[in-house]
Design a protein around this motif. Structure first.
Motif, PDB file in Angstrom:
ATOM      1  N   VAL A 180     -52.157 -35.625  35.392  1.00 48.27           N
ATOM      2  CA  VAL A 180     -53.432 -35.513  34.483  1.00 48.27           C
ATOM      3  C   VAL A 180     -54.068 -34.327  34.775  1.00 48.27           C
ATOM      4  O   VAL A 180     -54.224 -33.958  35.984  1.00 48.27           O
ATOM      5  CB  VAL A 180     -54.304 -36.887  34.988  1.00 48.27           C
ATOM      6  N   LEU A 181     -54.256 -33.678  33.799  1.00 46.79           N
ATOM      7  CA  LEU A 181     -55.108 -32.215  34.046  1.00 46.79           C
ATOM      8  C   LEU A 181     -56.603 -32.577  33.613  1.00 46.79           C
ATOM      9  O   LEU A 181     -56.835 -33.345  32.376  1.00 46.79           O
ATOM     10  CB  LEU A 181     -54.796 -31.346  32.996  1.00 46.79           C
ATOM     11  N   ARG A 182     -57.551 -32.167  34.284  1.00 46.69           N
ATOM     12  CA  ARG A 182     -59.066 -32.440  33.874  1.00 46.69           C
ATOM     13  C   ARG A 182     -59.629 -30.929  34.011  1.00 46.69           C
ATOM     14  O   ARG A 182     -59.646 -30.363  34.934  1.00 46.69           O
ATOM     15  CB  ARG A 182     -59.703 -33.304  34.970  1.00 46.69           C
ATOM     16  N   ARG A 183     -60.613 -30.805  33.016  1.00 45.38           N
ATOM     17  CA  ARG A 183     -61.533 -29.779  32.907  1.00 45.38           C
ATOM     18  C   ARG A 183     -62.662 -30.106  33.478  1.00 45.38           C
ATOM     19  O   ARG A 183     -63.537 -30.583  32.836  1.00 45.38           O
ATOM     20  CB  ARG A 183     -61.519 -29.262  31.445  1.00 45.38           C
ATOM     21  N   GLY A 184     -63.126 -29.628  34.746  1.00 45.46           N
ATOM     22  CA  GLY A 184     -64.304 -29.700  35.560  1.00 45.46           C
ATOM     23  C   GLY A 184     -65.412 -28.429  35.374  1.00 45.46           C
ATOM     24  O   GLY A 184     -64.918 -27.547  34.787  1.00 45.46           O
ATOM     25  N   ALA A 185     -66.469 -28.803  35.820  1.00 40.42           N
ATOM     26  CA  ALA A 185     -67.361 -27.824  35.860  1.00 40.42           C
ATOM     27  C   ALA A 185     -66.901 -26.237  36.643  1.00 40.42           C
ATOM     28  O   ALA A 185     -67.223 -25.292  36.151  1.00 40.42           O
ATOM     29  CB  ALA A 185     -68.618 -28.128  36.152  1.00 40.42           C
TER      30      ALA A 185
END
Length: 217
Positions: A180-185
């Motif tokens: 799972v890749l997440r694009r955070g701030a």
């Protein structure tokens, strides 16, 4: 208890997201399985659909949807249409889905299956799923139903995520795991999840040739 009820009961023991369970219950998997395999449509296993591809195991579909953490209304890219079943489950969760398949005949059959299942909100295209759909991006979530050997192979897709977006894909050689890749701030994060087995991603296929099918809500 019939096969469908047994499958739903089994999934309820291992999938915590009620929205995922409701979507699996709502989508008739038999509409996406070849006629010769109808008796096995609700088994928790992958089944062949032609062109060397399979309809994924329901548990794997449910788990990938759970990891995407959809709440409804998201724009979702689905890489590797296959039978169309995974796209149908995503749509049943309230997503607007764009699904890419490199095999034109599979995409045409997926269109027929989505029609049989009366699934709306899915656009099917034939082309290179590895390249995604930059003209349609950004996406809130991306589902990849083929395995990348390394996470770096997913860079073009990852870059099409909106802020806060999630990408779920199998990664690895002989020992694949869902990632799972997440694009955070503050940048990107990566989490490993379940062991899986998928066919490999095939890059450098021609760009999408046009819309095969689109149904409104």
């Amino acid at each position: 208890m019939d096969d469908r009820e047994r499958l739903l009961s089994r999934l309820a023991r291992v999938i915590a997201d009620d929205r995922v369970l409701a979507a699996i219950a709502a989508v008739p998997r038999d509409a996406f399985v070849p006629e010769a395999l109808q008796a096995r449509a609700w088994e928790d296993c992958a089944l062949p659909i032609g062109s060397g591809q399979t309809i994924s195991q329901p548990f794997v579909v449910a788990r990938m949807c759970e990891l995407l953490a959809l709440r409804g209304g998201e724009r979702v890219l689905d890489v590797g249409t296959g039978s169309g079943y995974h796209a149908a489950v995503l749509a049943a969760m309230g997503a607007r889905v764009w699904s890419i398949e490199r095999h034109a005949e599979l995409s045409r059959e997926a269109a027929r299956a989505l029609e049989r299942a009366d699934v709306r909100g899915v656009t099917l295209l034939v082309g290179d799923g590895c390249a995604g759909l930059p003209d349609v991006a950004p996406f809130d979530a991306i589902n990849v139903a083929a395995a990348a050997e390394h996470v770096a192979e997913l860079d073009d897709l990852r870059d099409q995520l909106a802020p806060g977006g999630r990408l779920v894909a199998p990664v690895g050689g002989p020992d694949q795991r869902l990632v799972v890749l997440r694009r955070g701030a503050s940048g990107w994060s990566s989490t490993d999840a379940d062991p899986v087995r998928f066919v490999p991603l095939v890059p450098d296929f021609p760009a999408p040739t046009g819309m095969i099918r689109r149904r409104g809500r």
